[in-house]
Design a protein around this motif. Sequence first.
Motif, mmCIF file in Angstrom:
data_model
loop_
_atom_site.group_PDB
_atom_site.id
_atom_site.type_symbol
_atom_site.label_atom_id
_atom_site.label_comp_id
_atom_site.label_asym_id
_atom_site.label_seq_id
_atom_site.Cartn_x
_atom_site.Cartn_y
_atom_site.Cartn_z
ATOM 1 N N SER A 1 0.844 -1.177 -0.016
ATOM 2 C CA SER A 1 0.141 0.013 -0.177
ATOM 3 C C SER A 1 0.715 1.125 0.021
ATOM 4 N N ALA A 2 2.043 1.098 0.694
ATOM 5 C CA ALA A 2 2.848 2.340 0.663
ATOM 6 C C ALA A 2 3.360 2.509 -0.715
ATOM 7 N N ALA A 3 3.890 1.409 -1.506
ATOM 8 C CA ALA A 3 4.161 1.866 -2.874
ATOM 9 C C ALA A 3 3.136 2.050 -3.876
ATOM 10 N N TRP A 4 1.865 1.605 -3.590
ATOM 11 C CA TRP A 4 0.700 2.055 -4.247
ATOM 12 C C TRP A 4 0.403 3.688 -4.152
ATOM 13 N N GLN A 5 0.549 3.923 -2.983
ATOM 14 C CA GLN A 5 0.317 5.299 -2.620
ATOM 15 C C GLN A 5 1.358 6.189 -3.381
ATOM 16 N N GLN A 6 2.724 5.694 -3.504
ATOM 17 C CA GLN A 6 3.408 6.848 -4.273
ATOM 18 C C GLN A 6 3.666 6.129 -5.745
#
Length: 485
Positions: free
Chosen positions: A395-400
């Motif tokens: 989710s951290a990678a998706w947000q960025q």
Amino acid sequence: MITEALLGLIFVPLLAACALVLLPRRAAFVPVALTLILLPALLALLTLGVSQAGIVAYEMAAVSAPLGIRLIADPLAIVLLWTATLVAVLAGVHAFEGFPPGSETGRRFWPLWLVLMGAINAALLSADLFNLYITLELLTVAAIALIAIEGQPDALRAAMRYLLLAVTGSLVYLFGVGLVYANHGMLDLHQLAEIAGGDASTRTALALMSVGLLVKAGIFPLHVWLPGAHGNAPGPVSAMLSAVVVKVAIYALYRIWLWTGANIEWQAAGTLLGLLGAGAILFGSLLALFQSRLKMVIAYSTVAQLGYLMLVFPLASVQAYRGVIYQVLAHGLAKAALFLAAANIMHCLGTDHLRRMSRIDADMPLQLFIFGLAGISIMALPPSGGFLAKWMLLSAAWQQQAWGWMALILAGSLLAAAYIYRVLALIFFRAKTEPARPLQDQPGRAASLSALMLAILAIAVGFLSSPILELIDSGLPPAIAPGAP
């Protein structure tokens, strides 16, 4: 009482180790058992203090930093202390079978084990770069001695390689500490964060300390000591090495970049550290897929799983930080369970070669169940703690919109499933035409229950996420806290 609990986490195991050397054999069980009982109680008390105050600090000899030595417990330290304590206590219970405290081997094993526990706790509570060096050296020496304690040739070679590389890493780290002191006149991790700038000397010091810690953590491509050491050590020692020891160095890496270096521009360095993590995930997973021994599969899996802990640097967000800290906890519990289950299988068969395990589904169903249960977390399947950690990283990678890092996390999980399923396939689906291999012995009840408890905990932390995440969120590092520059 809170500061006494903080000091007790360090000095209770160290004093117990001294008592073991002095006490007669018939009394050796007492300090060992008392330590394993007292440490969780002391840590629970310290956790209560940190949850109320946010941070618990103690100044040695009542001398303030930067001249004095400070011990600090904050939410990050608490999470790692719980990981270390749970693994040390349950792996210690497992070690009662192979190293009874009153036996000849036990007289050598238990003082080293207790020193290792005390050194780990001291490192996680240290707030000083040089004190961190001292505690890292103490836990490294204890770990090397424990690897070689049975005197097996492969273990001795692995211990010697670990020793040579660890000493090299320590010297590089110490050069960095010297540069910091020469430039700023202090070594306190938190006070340095207020004055450390982006000058060439400080950046060089951070680079040197990082290289030394990466060697000690066994991060690709500086991992060459790790598989042999973890794969040839006694089972409880392998569990501690993989679950805790290597992560103490990564913990120190977090401290110097996310706390001390919070005001320094480190995006390029963060990307480099992330690429090292990517190499670890792919290389370790592929090597695990082709190993012929069970413990070497698990050892190379450690190389891969440690790579995820590097992804906090390129992603540099609150969600990524939550994911890597949860990965520390979930991986520690699951990997310790895998190594203890492998030790139980070796105890019964006299070998851990995968081609000789085609009958253990019938002969040792509990050990196979433990392996599969812990493997759920390693593969990041719901509802395990490993799934929650990888989901937060995704989710951290998706947000960025960091699609490359997303692909890496997914590929790593698929490769983990491949090497875990390969082990199970060789056991379940290989034609059982070869003659039955006689079992040398059955593992004791304590050895099986300790491994089972760790595997259950690896799944349980997936359900108990709310209080753990609240604790993590209460102590975010300055470099990635909301509003950080």
